[in-house]
Each structure stands twice: as C-alpha cells, then as structure tokens.
Write an enzyme that holds these catalytic residues in place. Sequence first.
Site, mmCIF file in Angstrom:
data_model
loop_
_atom_site.group_PDB
_atom_site.id
_atom_site.type_symbol
_atom_site.label_atom_id
_atom_site.label_comp_id
_atom_site.label_asym_id
_atom_site.label_seq_id
_atom_site.Cartn_x
_atom_site.Cartn_y
_atom_site.Cartn_z
ATOM 1 N N GLU A 90 -19.412 65.360 26.582
ATOM 2 C CA GLU A 90 -18.406 66.217 27.208
ATOM 3 C C GLU A 90 -18.546 67.702 26.916
ATOM 4 O OE1 GLU A 90 -16.068 65.312 29.388
ATOM 5 O OE2 GLU A 90 -16.823 63.245 29.319
ATOM 6 N N SER A 351 27.268 30.976 -3.053
ATOM 7 C CA SER A 351 27.192 31.098 -4.518
ATOM 8 C C SER A 351 26.085 32.015 -5.009
ATOM 9 C CB SER A 351 26.938 29.716 -5.122
ATOM 10 O OG SER A 351 28.028 28.889 -4.870
#
Length: 777
Positions: A90, A351
């Site tokens: 590129e 519990s």
Amino acid sequence: MPLFSFNHIQNLFVKVLRKKLVRGLIGTLILLLVLDWGFPLRVNPQYSTIITDSDNKILHAFLNRQDKWRMQTELNEITPTLAKAIIFKEDRWFRYHFGVNPLAIARAATRNILKGRRTSGASTITMQVVRLLYPRKRTYFNKVIEILRAFQLEWHYSKDEILQLYLSLIPYGSNIEGLKSASVLYFQKSPDVLSLAEVTALTIIPNRPSSLRLGINNAYILQERNRWLQRFAQAQLFAQQDIDDALTEPLNVKRHEAPKLAPHLAIRLRKEYAQLPIIHTSIRRNSQLTIEKIVHNYVTRLYAMNIHNAAVVVINNQTHQIESYIGSADFDSPIDGGQVDGVRAVRSPGSTLKPLLYGIAFDEGIITPKSTINDVPSNFSGFEPENFDKQFHGKVTVEFALANSLNIPAVKMLKEISTPLMVDKLKKADFLTIKKSASTLGLSLALGGCGVSLEELSNLFSAFANKGDFVKANLIQSSEKMPAVPILSEESTFLINQILSQVTRPDLPNNYEYTYRMPKIAWKTGTSFGKKDAWSIGYNAHYTIGIWVGNFSGEGVPELSGANIATPLLFDIFNTIDYNSHTRWFLPSNQLALRKVCAESGALPSEYCEHPITDYYIQGISHTQTCTHTKATWVNPTATISYCSVCLPDSGAIQKRYPNYAPELITWYESKHIQYARIPPHNPKCTNVFNSNAPIISYPTDGAEYILAANDTPKLMLSCQAGNDIKAVYWYINDKLLQKAPATEAIFFRPESGKVKISCTDDKGRNTNIWIKVKKE
Ligand SMILES: [Zn+2]
Ligand SMILES: [Zn+2]
C-alpha cells in the site's frame, strides 16, 4: 561615499527576507495550531466490543452500533509479516513520510494530466485512514482537506497507531470491516497467528472488497494471492522457502459465526466497560467450557423435578480472579429465562452466612469450637426458628451446630454478637443489597433473611481461604491490586475451615467416597425459605467455587436443598478443575493454641469436671471462663429433698452436685422425656421466697399482638421455662387463677379481646407477668 552601498542594500534585502521567512513560518505554525484546535481529529471508530479469555483469545464478540463487525486489531497482533506485506502493497514509504508522499502526488498529478483521468495511486496509508474515518466525495478540494487531516493524524499518532487504525478499518465486503474481523470470521483465529498465505489473501481484499469475497470467490482470491506472493518474492520481502510454502497453501475458507462464549459475562462487561473495544477477562477458556457442559447436563437431569437453572462462579484464591462464570444452565433456553444472570441475581442465602457468623463469635472471644450451646425450641421476640429437619438436638457443641447448620444456635449466636456487627462485616465484604437494606435487618439474617448474589457469597468465602482478608475477585485482567479488607482473623478462619471440611456431615452427597476423588475442601450449603434456592459454596487454598441451583421464576421445589441438589454439582466441578492438585491445606497460625476444656461446656475444667477434651483457642482473645456445668446443692441423705440457706437443717444434710442446666434445656428434656439428674423438690417447709429465677413465659410473647378468628373457639397456648427443681406453676389471666399445671406442660386458654395480663407463678412463689393484645377478626 554613497549613502547606500550595494552591500548595504543586499544586507537589508536579506534581513527583510529572513524576517519574512521567519514570520511566514511562525504564521503557518500558528495557522496549523489554530486549524488543529478548531478542527480537532475525531477518531472514534465505534468498534465491535470483543471479550477475550485469559489468553487474550476471543470469547465473545458483539456487532457494533451500525451492525458491523469492526474489531480493533491490537498492536501486538500486527506481526512483522503482516506489517511488511501491507506496507509493501500500500505505501512503501509509510515509515518515512509525514502523511503524504510528495513524489507519489507529483507522479499521480502528471498521470492525471497526461491521461485525463483520476487515479488514487497517491494515497498513503495515512490518507486512506483519513478517508475511512471521514468518507468524502473525491474532489480536489476534499483531497486538500484529506492531506491536512493526514498531517494532523501524523502529528497526533505514531506510525504504529496509524497502521493499527488502518488495519482495523479496511473493508472486507458485507458488514465486515478490519483485518481482525476477517481473520476471526473466516480463519477463526486472531491476526497474530495467520500464515503468510493468509496474510497475503487478507491484504489484497480491501482494494476490491466486493469482487474478492472470501468464501465466494476463493479461487480468484487464491490466484491473486499467488500473484502477490510472486511479487513479494521478486522484492525479496520474505524468505523464498516461506513464499514457496505459502504458494502451495490451499484456500478453503467460509464465513463462520462470531464466537459467543460466556454470554452472561460478556453482556455484563460490555455494559460495565462500554468505552473499551476489547475487554480482557480472566476467564480460563477450558474450565469455562467444561463447567458450562457439566452444568447443562446436570440441570437437564433435574428437569423431572421441575428444577431448571443453576449458576456457577470459580474464583482463583491466589490471583483473586474469576476464572469461570456461568450465569444459567442454558443461555438460549426460553424455559425459565436462560438469559437471566444467576451470578448477579439477588436471592436469599439460606444458611450460607453462618460460617461468617461463627467466625465473628470466635474473634469476639465468646466461643471456641467445643463450646456448648442449646439447640432447643426458642422464641426471639416472636421469631421462632425451626431446624431444617424440624428436629432439635439439645446441648451441642459449636462445631456440631455449624457443621450441621442448626438454626437455633445460629440465631442465638447472632443475638450474642449483635446484628449490627454482622451487618458491618457484610458491608465490608461488599454485599450491595445488604448495604442498602442494613437498617431493616434483624435476627433472621442468621438464617438468610436478606438478599445476596452468588458472586457476593463466593467472594466472601474466598476470604476464608485468604486468612480472613476480603479481596474482591476481578473479572478483568488488571495490574491494579484490589485492596484487602480484614473481615475475620487468620485464627478464626482456620477454625471455620476445619469445621467446614469435616467429612462426617449430613450434607455430604450420597456415595461420596465412591464417586469422587476429591481434593480436600471446606464447604457450606444453604437452602432458602420455601425451598427456592439451593446453595453450596466450597473452597480450598486454590479455588472458591460457588453454586446456586433453583428456578429464576422463584418457584420453590420440595426436593430442592443445598446438600442434595447443589453440593453434588460443587463436588463434580471441584473434581474436574482441581483433581490431583497438591495444594496444601491451611495451617494454624501462632496465635492459635490447644487447651483442655470440659466436654460438658467447652469452658476451662473446674475440679468437678471429669471429662476434659482438647480444643483450639485464640490466645489473648478466647474467653477463659471456668466450667460451671454442675452446682453443689444441699439435700437430705436420701436425696429426696433439697435445701436452701434459709431452710438448711443444722445437721443431717449433705452436699451433692447436680447438672446446672438452663431452664430452656430442662423444659426440652422434660418434653422429650429425656432422663437427667434432677435436683430433688425443694423443702416443702421452707419459708424463703425466691426473687430470682422466676419462670420465663416462652409463649405467648410479651407485648405481641395476636389476631384470632372470631367465629370458632380460638385458643392461645401458654408455656414456660422454670428451674429444674420446680414441679408446678400457676397460670393467672388478668390476675385470676386459670389453672395449676406441671411446669413442663403447655396449657391452652380462650382470651378476651383487648389487653390481657398473663402471669406465671412457680411453686416457690416466684412470678413473671407479661401483657399481650388480642384482636378478634
Ligand atoms: Zn465441666
Ligand atoms: Zn429453702
């Protein structure tokens, strides 16, 4: 001599020129600064959110707000191969220019003039990023703006960051943007592990994303790929051997679904860290997947019982990170809301808070493991808890009470240490719902009368494995250390760990020894009121695993219990992820020592205590009371009459020791017909009236209001607790004798409406009054 020589003029000219140049430069610089300030770069690419596992591999990905896959490529995912290939293709001068490439522009301009058409050959990677960030029509004016923006980008970002932006934004056709999205959706891997052939294929597509579609035009892409590989070879960009290998690599890809693992966690984190494109979690992929499967299979087997969901959290106690997070049995199931996150849902803990409660009592010095406590029917200002098995166990040790999760001793213990102290500890452990509702919490807190999440509970238990220091487990990778908040002492947590790891407990799964080759763990179960939630939270030095099983609909199920339904899943998962581990069990710290105590009370033995046993105690903290489990009483030689100091005869009486039981225990012994050494009846000729030890009216409750049906014949029960030398009591209603009754027997009466005075007098004349309010419907 002329006024102005040539040199003079020349100097003046140079001076002016220099001044202008400097001014011009300064002017340009100011202009650029003003432009940069007035038109700031807005780099907000709206990425798809990615959730990664602990190895930074994608667990889950979301479409971005425009329904695009636009995943951010991370800097460390841009390998030298990838960078080389894309820069070669590129913008070969990318590393050297400052946003634009003047030579390339000149070349393109010439070409445009000569050929009369526009080409985009002059675009640098930087300018392409500008175009991807700010798409515009292709005009010469816009080109100038793009160039200025390119300068700006270069000014504010490094080359690597610009390359990163570029790779994250380039198009791949359809709704796929960015090389990472393409890499994940087509090759199912992250960019840093792509082969040279794959990298090459992915670098050529963005130029023609509509004609080069992976999965559709594979053959054409392969051809183009190999053409570029040949060009790479000519330019000697990569070793020839690598190029040769790449040329022979086939291209058989198709589009895959984006990863959707750990959905509950992913959804949660996307909300909590909305600004992050990539969220790195501490989730271990293998454990997560294995546990998801175990949970799904396990819950499927529970369907027949009408139980539809479960949630699991795994915390690494050493790193304080959450390694597995399963929000429901099946995220995609429409039955019982699979998308609800059970890790965060607020439920009743049953519990499961008892270990903390006893831990606080150890630290307060009130009890040690062998201290005794009475598990008998009790009334706490109208609150009359029952045990899970509806049985009472009489006098038990603290360790028995905790290991067997008895309710009465827990409520007594909470009353002793006070609810605010317990709430304070829970606040320190970051229980959010409890923080909000702190002022409304009472003694029922000991039995789960509050709201907690599985995550909060698991974090609390993780503190038991961390010498009592609470460190909130992290969901994301972070270098930041979470603060450690002391909740319990190291000594107290050691005692809790010992009690909760006893393998002689009723909440152990059946066939435990045959089915599991477990690492040693401590665990606590819980079942909420109405059997809506089953909990089991277990831990060792390595892991804390929290399990919740139930229905998100809140529907209770008779079979649901922490011991039978949640614990087998806990053991399964521990067995899977911590099998064969060599983690050492917790060691007692220096402050913890052993001492002899009386087996009857857990207090230090007196000269009359005959059964000393060994018990842990915390030096300088635990109580040092001496046992008073018996008391000396004067009786006649046949032990049929007892005396007090007033009626003690001058001769003939002997001293004998009798158990010094609390009235509540005696009442319970009597009601159960349990034999015990009773103090003989008091001397009938005694004239002494005792003022202390009056009977305690255990029902009804002083000051309470009772609403009774008006039509039928409602009755209220009367019961009391009296000393073990009391045979009979007299009940009075509004000062009128109702009935004489054995001290241990409950009687019934029909009250009038309004305020009612109830009195109970024992056979020694000791009296107690209470007042209640009666309403008839
Ligand atoms: Zn004793
Ligand atoms: Zn007497």
